[in-house]
Design a protein around this motif. Structure first.
Motif, PDB file in Angstrom:
ATOM      1  N   VAL A  33      -7.387 -13.349 -15.199  1.00  0.00           N
ATOM      2  CA  VAL A  33      -7.994 -12.031 -15.027  1.00  0.00           C
ATOM      3  C   VAL A  33      -7.359 -11.046 -16.010  1.00  0.00           C
ATOM      4  CG1 VAL A  33      -8.266 -10.095 -13.428  1.00  0.00           C
ATOM      5  CG2 VAL A  33      -8.562 -12.443 -12.611  1.00  0.00           C
ATOM      6  N   THR A  34      -8.191 -10.343 -16.760  1.00  0.00           N
ATOM      7  CA  THR A  34      -7.706  -9.381 -17.737  1.00  0.00           C
ATOM      8  C   THR A  34      -7.247  -8.107 -17.034  1.00  0.00           C
ATOM      9  OG1 THR A  34      -9.879  -8.369 -18.044  1.00  0.00           O
ATOM     10  CG2 THR A  34      -9.335 -10.269 -19.450  1.00  0.00           C
ATOM     11  N   ALA A  35      -6.512  -7.285 -17.770  1.00  0.00           N
ATOM     12  CA  ALA A  35      -6.067  -6.013 -17.210  1.00  0.00           C
ATOM     13  C   ALA A  35      -7.253  -5.133 -16.838  1.00  0.00           C
ATOM     14  CB  ALA A  35      -5.159  -5.293 -18.219  1.00  0.00           C
ATOM     15  N   ALA A  36      -8.298  -5.137 -17.685  1.00  0.00           N
ATOM     16  CA  ALA A  36      -9.479  -4.314 -17.396  1.00  0.00           C
ATOM     17  C   ALA A  36     -10.178  -4.790 -16.123  1.00  0.00           C
ATOM     18  CB  ALA A  36     -10.440  -4.348 -18.581  1.00  0.00           C
ATOM     19  N   ALA A  37     -10.341  -6.113 -15.977  1.00  0.00           N
ATOM     20  CA  ALA A  37     -10.981  -6.650 -14.783  1.00  0.00           C
ATOM     21  C   ALA A  37     -10.122  -6.410 -13.545  1.00  0.00           C
ATOM     22  CB  ALA A  37     -11.260  -8.136 -14.953  1.00  0.00           C
ATOM     23  N   ALA A  38      -8.803  -6.479 -13.709  1.00  0.00           N
ATOM     24  CA  ALA A  38      -7.901  -6.211 -12.588  1.00  0.00           C
ATOM     25  C   ALA A  38      -8.065  -4.777 -12.105  1.00  0.00           C
ATOM     26  CB  ALA A  38      -6.459  -6.481 -13.014  1.00  0.00           C
ATOM     27  N   ALA A  39      -8.233  -3.850 -13.036  1.00  0.00           N
ATOM     28  CA  ALA A  39      -8.403  -2.453 -12.652  1.00  0.00           C
ATOM     29  C   ALA A  39      -9.701  -2.235 -11.877  1.00  0.00           C
ATOM     30  CB  ALA A  39      -8.372  -1.574 -13.900  1.00  0.00           C
ATOM     31  N   GLU A  40     -10.736  -2.990 -12.228  1.00  0.00           N
ATOM     32  CA  GLU A  40     -12.028  -2.835 -11.548  1.00  0.00           C
ATOM     33  C   GLU A  40     -12.088  -3.539 -10.206  1.00  0.00           C
ATOM     34  OE1 GLU A  40     -15.835  -2.680 -13.632  1.00  0.00           O
ATOM     35  OE2 GLU A  40     -14.760  -3.364 -15.420  1.00  0.00           O
ATOM     36  N   THR A  41     -11.323  -4.615 -10.034  1.00  0.00           N
ATOM     37  CA  THR A  41     -11.468  -5.463  -8.853  1.00  0.00           C
ATOM     38  C   THR A  41     -10.290  -5.403  -7.884  1.00  0.00           C
ATOM     39  OG1 THR A  41     -10.462  -7.368  -9.970  1.00  0.00           O
ATOM     40  CG2 THR A  41     -12.865  -7.111 -10.155  1.00  0.00           C
ATOM     41  N   GLY A  42      -9.117  -5.049  -8.375  1.00  0.00           N
ATOM     42  CA  GLY A  42      -7.922  -5.114  -7.553  1.00  0.00           C
ATOM     43  C   GLY A  42      -7.201  -6.439  -7.620  1.00  0.00           C
ATOM     44  N   LEU A  43      -7.735  -7.409  -8.367  1.00  0.00           N
ATOM     45  CA  LEU A  43      -7.051  -8.683  -8.560  1.00  0.00           C
ATOM     46  C   LEU A  43      -5.806  -8.493  -9.420  1.00  0.00           C
ATOM     47  CD1 LEU A  43     -10.196 -10.885  -9.275  1.00  0.00           C
ATOM     48  CD2 LEU A  43      -8.672 -11.153  -7.295  1.00  0.00           C
ATOM     49  N   THR A  44      -4.870  -9.395  -9.292  1.00  0.00           N
ATOM     50  CA  THR A  44      -3.654  -9.355 -10.102  1.00  0.00           C
ATOM     51  C   THR A  44      -3.955  -9.869 -11.509  1.00  0.00           C
ATOM     52  OG1 THR A  44      -2.299  -9.737  -8.146  1.00  0.00           O
ATOM     53  CG2 THR A  44      -1.284 -10.187 -10.288  1.00  0.00           C
ATOM     54  N   PRO A  45      -3.541  -9.144 -12.536  1.00  0.00           N
ATOM     55  CA  PRO A  45      -3.769  -9.662 -13.900  1.00  0.00           C
ATOM     56  C   PRO A  45      -3.179 -11.053 -14.061  1.00  0.00           C
ATOM     57  CG  PRO A  45      -3.002  -7.384 -13.974  1.00  0.00           C
ATOM     58  CD  PRO A  45      -2.877  -7.825 -12.545  1.00  0.00           C
ATOM     59  N   GLY A  46      -3.911 -11.901 -14.772  1.00  0.00           N
ATOM     60  CA  GLY A  46      -3.465 -13.263 -15.007  1.00  0.00           C
ATOM     61  C   GLY A  46      -3.876 -14.264 -13.947  1.00  0.00           C
ATOM     62  N   THR A  47      -4.473 -13.810 -12.839  1.00  0.00           N
ATOM     63  CA  THR A  47      -4.939 -14.746 -11.802  1.00  0.00           C
ATOM     64  C   THR A  47      -5.915 -15.741 -12.420  1.00  0.00           C
ATOM     65  OG1 THR A  47      -4.720 -13.051 -10.093  1.00  0.00           O
ATOM     66  CG2 THR A  47      -6.093 -14.960  -9.570  1.00  0.00           C
ATOM     67  N   PRO A  48      -5.720 -17.054 -12.227  1.00  0.00           N
ATOM     68  CA  PRO A  48      -6.630 -18.036 -12.835  1.00  0.00           C
ATOM     69  C   PRO A  48      -8.068 -17.879 -12.331  1.00  0.00           C
ATOM     70  CG  PRO A  48      -4.634 -19.095 -12.028  1.00  0.00           C
ATOM     71  CD  PRO A  48      -4.617 -17.703 -11.490  1.00  0.00           C
ATOM     72  N   VAL A  49      -9.013 -18.022 -13.241  1.00  0.00           N
ATOM     73  CA  VAL A  49     -10.434 -18.022 -12.906  1.00  0.00           C
ATOM     74  C   VAL A  49     -11.006 -19.378 -13.293  1.00  0.00           C
ATOM     75  CG1 VAL A  49     -12.682 -16.948 -13.297  1.00  0.00           C
ATOM     76  CG2 VAL A  49     -10.604 -15.531 -13.257  1.00  0.00           C
ATOM     77  N   LEU A  50     -11.726 -19.992 -12.355  1.00  0.00           N
ATOM     78  CA  LEU A  50     -12.278 -21.333 -12.560  1.00  0.00           C
ATOM     79  C   LEU A  50     -13.763 -21.257 -12.892  1.00  0.00           C
ATOM     80  CD1 LEU A  50     -10.221 -23.690 -12.046  1.00  0.00           C
ATOM     81  CD2 LEU A  50      -9.687 -21.610 -10.755  1.00  0.00           C
ATOM     82  N   ALA A  51     -14.200 -22.100 -13.820  1.00  0.00           N
ATOM     83  CA  ALA A  51     -15.628 -22.205 -14.115  1.00  0.00           C
ATOM     84  C   ALA A  51     -16.363 -22.703 -12.886  1.00  0.00           C
ATOM     85  CB  ALA A  51     -15.857 -23.152 -15.282  1.00  0.00           C
ATOM     86  N   GLY A  52     -17.467 -22.099 -12.601  1.00  0.00           N
ATOM     87  CA  GLY A  52     -18.341 -22.575 -11.531  1.00  0.00           C
ATOM     88  C   GLY A  52     -19.579 -23.195 -12.119  1.00  0.00           C
ATOM     89  N   THR A  53     -20.695 -23.022 -11.413  1.00  0.00           N
ATOM     90  CA  THR A  53     -21.944 -23.615 -11.877  1.00  0.00           C
ATOM     91  C   THR A  53     -23.102 -22.939 -11.166  1.00  0.00           C
ATOM     92  OG1 THR A  53     -23.077 -25.705 -12.315  1.00  0.00           O
ATOM     93  CG2 THR A  53     -21.952 -25.496 -10.177  1.00  0.00           C
TER      94      THR A  53
END
Length: 501
Positions: A221-241
């Motif tokens: 998770v990027t810093a920008a996405a963390a700011a929008e979502t509340g997730l911790t920066p660097g949290t792994p994101v997995l490909a879905g489908t």
């Protein structure tokens, strides 16, 4: 109290976006939903503003993280409806609204022309696994090149709802192997890679996304996405489908002989097979997991019909309508419906098919009409199962998933019509749960049979078999008997909407 570590799954669906927060042993901590509508700007056109996908996903994530029992999120999974067509510039800015999957039927002329140009349906099926249809990505890109050339001018990128979320969360540009296998004719199913000559036929200027498997880590998770979502920066994101395949993962329906049956706005069927199979009327695809293959089918409407009827009836509660439908009994007092309210995908493959209600009298009630709609979708399931078996698939086990699987009447009617038992798992929340399960693979070795055990089996009633066998034969007769009329009506409406003669 020490909060348990969690994973998070988000799914973008046709009528809503959903999210789920799950502990590493599969216990659901919190869920969140955002309802939305699609746009239908012209006959056969079904679209959505892609900004809605990210706005809803970010809001869902914030809501889940605010749940009282929410623990630290170890990984995030994503999924979404598809295959959709979202074209953007190289910075990821959409050039137009996203064209949705097979319910968007605008590219019929392009299907015909591309099929001829690429050597015929057999040649396309041999290389890609599926024929060109309204489900395929290629004809829609060809439609854009013809009707909105600015959308695909110069260099551009292409996203699905799941990869749109992945890109916003991490900045990674990618596509999963399964979704790519529905990008006919651009993907070579045997090589499991892009097929350059046919990419050039429909997607000049496209910067092709690298291919990954669902469950692969695409980034943090990027810093920008963390700011929008509340997730911790660097949290792994997995490909879905694509959501239906994520739903199959959510209930463990990915073993040879399994058939996942998704009860939702549309109805979807995925049979896992032991080798690559093709069919003129179904989709042969790469599976969601490495080494697997599928035969799949999809109806253009199912829950969409029941929702439409409910609105026409003044929006009574679904329990009331189901009770009335149960009272109506098999055959709905002489009604028979074709569920082709948005054209039909498999096995009819007719974008100009339309809904038909036969046998209607002034004596019929809301319960009769609602029952007829439930039975129509069940006949459509039986039709698809027959096509799967004719193509060489084998259905050993049906696992039901989706919102419609939560009640007993609809699933019982499907079992009665098909003569097949259905396994009902503990959780039918669907694709978001499957995305969370994939995310859990980044931090452990989760077991879907423990995460989501089978808790009930719906068995067919022997007393209903004769009635439904007779009605199914009439159902198969009704489409060819009415097709000339509904085709003429569809053409008339199309001409009226476009102002052509």
């Amino acid at each position: 109290m020490l909060r348990q570590a969690c994973v998070l799954g988000v799914d973008i669906g046709t009528s809503s976006s959903k999210g789920v927060l799950v502990t590493l042993d599969g216990t659901i901590v919190a869920t969140a939903t955002r309802e939305h509508d699609v746009r239908r700007p012209a006959p056969g056109h079904v679209e959505m503003d892609a900004h809605v996908w990210w706005d809803e996903a970010a809001g869902i994530i914030r809501e889940l993280l605010a749940a009282p029992e929410a623990g630290p999120v170890q990984a995030v999974g994503v999924s979404g409806m598809g295959p959709c067509v979202l074209v953007t510039d190289l910075a990821g800015e959409p050039r137009r609204p996203a064209m949705l999957y097979g319910i968007d039927t605008r590219a019929t002329a392009q299907i015909e022309r591309l099929t001829e140009r690429l050597g015929g349906a057999d040649a396309i099926r041999e290389r890609c696994g599926s024929s060109l249809s309204t489900q395929a990505v290629g004809p829609k890109l060809a439609w854009l090149a013809e009707h909105e050339p600015r959308a695909v001018a110069g260099d551009w990128r292409f996203f699905q709802p799941s990869t749109w979320l992945g890109w916003h969360l991490t900045g990674a540009y990618y596509l999963d192997h399964h979704s790519a296998s529905q990008c006919t004719p651009m993907h070579d199913a045997g090589a499991q890679d892009w097929y350059g000559p046919w990419v050039g036929e429909v997607a000049a200027g496209l910067q092709l996304p690298p291919l990954v498997w669902p469950g692969d880590t695409i980034g943090g998770v990027t810093a920008a996405a963390a700011a929008e979502t509340g997730l911790t920066p660097g949290t792994p994101v997995l490909a879905g489908t694509i959501d239906a395949w994520s739903e199959a993962i959510s209930v463990g329906a990915h073993r040879i002989g399994d058939l996942m049956l998704m009860y939702g706005t549309t109805m979807f069927l995925i049979n896992t097979v032991d080798k690559a199979l093709t069919s003129p009327t179904l989709w042969g695809t790469v599976g969601a997991l490495p080494g697997t293959r599928n035969l799949a089918g999809g109806m253009a409407t199912s829950g969409a019909i029941t929702g439409w009827l409910r609105e026409l009836f003044g929006s009574p509660g679904y329990p009331e309508l189901l009770a009335l439908a149960e009272q109506a009994g098999p055959g709905a007092h002489g009604l028979l419906m074709l569920p082709y309210f948005a054209g039909e995908r498999t096995p009819v493959a007719d974008p100009d098919a339309r809904g038909v209600l036969a046998g209607l009298t002034v004596a019929h009630t809301r319960g009769d009409l609602y029952r007829a709609a439930l039975e129509a979708t069940a006949f459509g399931v039986r039709h698809n199962v027959a096509a799967i078996e004719q193509a060489g698939g084998h259905v050993q086990r049906i696992v039901a998933v989706g919102g419609g699987a939560q009640g007993s009447l609809w699933t019982q009617i499907v079992s009665d019509v098909t003569g097949l038992a259905q396994a009902i798992p503990a959780q039918t929340i669907g694709a978001a749960f499957g995305a969370a399960f994939l995310a859990a693979g980044a931090v452990g070795s989760p077991d879907i049979d423990r995460w989501n055990p089978i808790v009930e089996t719906r068995t067919p009633s022997p007393s209903a078999r004769a009635d439904y066998d007779e009605l199914y034969a009439l159902y198969l007769d009704l489409y060819p008997a009415t097709a000339p009329v509904v085709h003429a009506l569809a053409a008339r409406e199309r001409h009226r909407a476009t102002g052509s003669a």
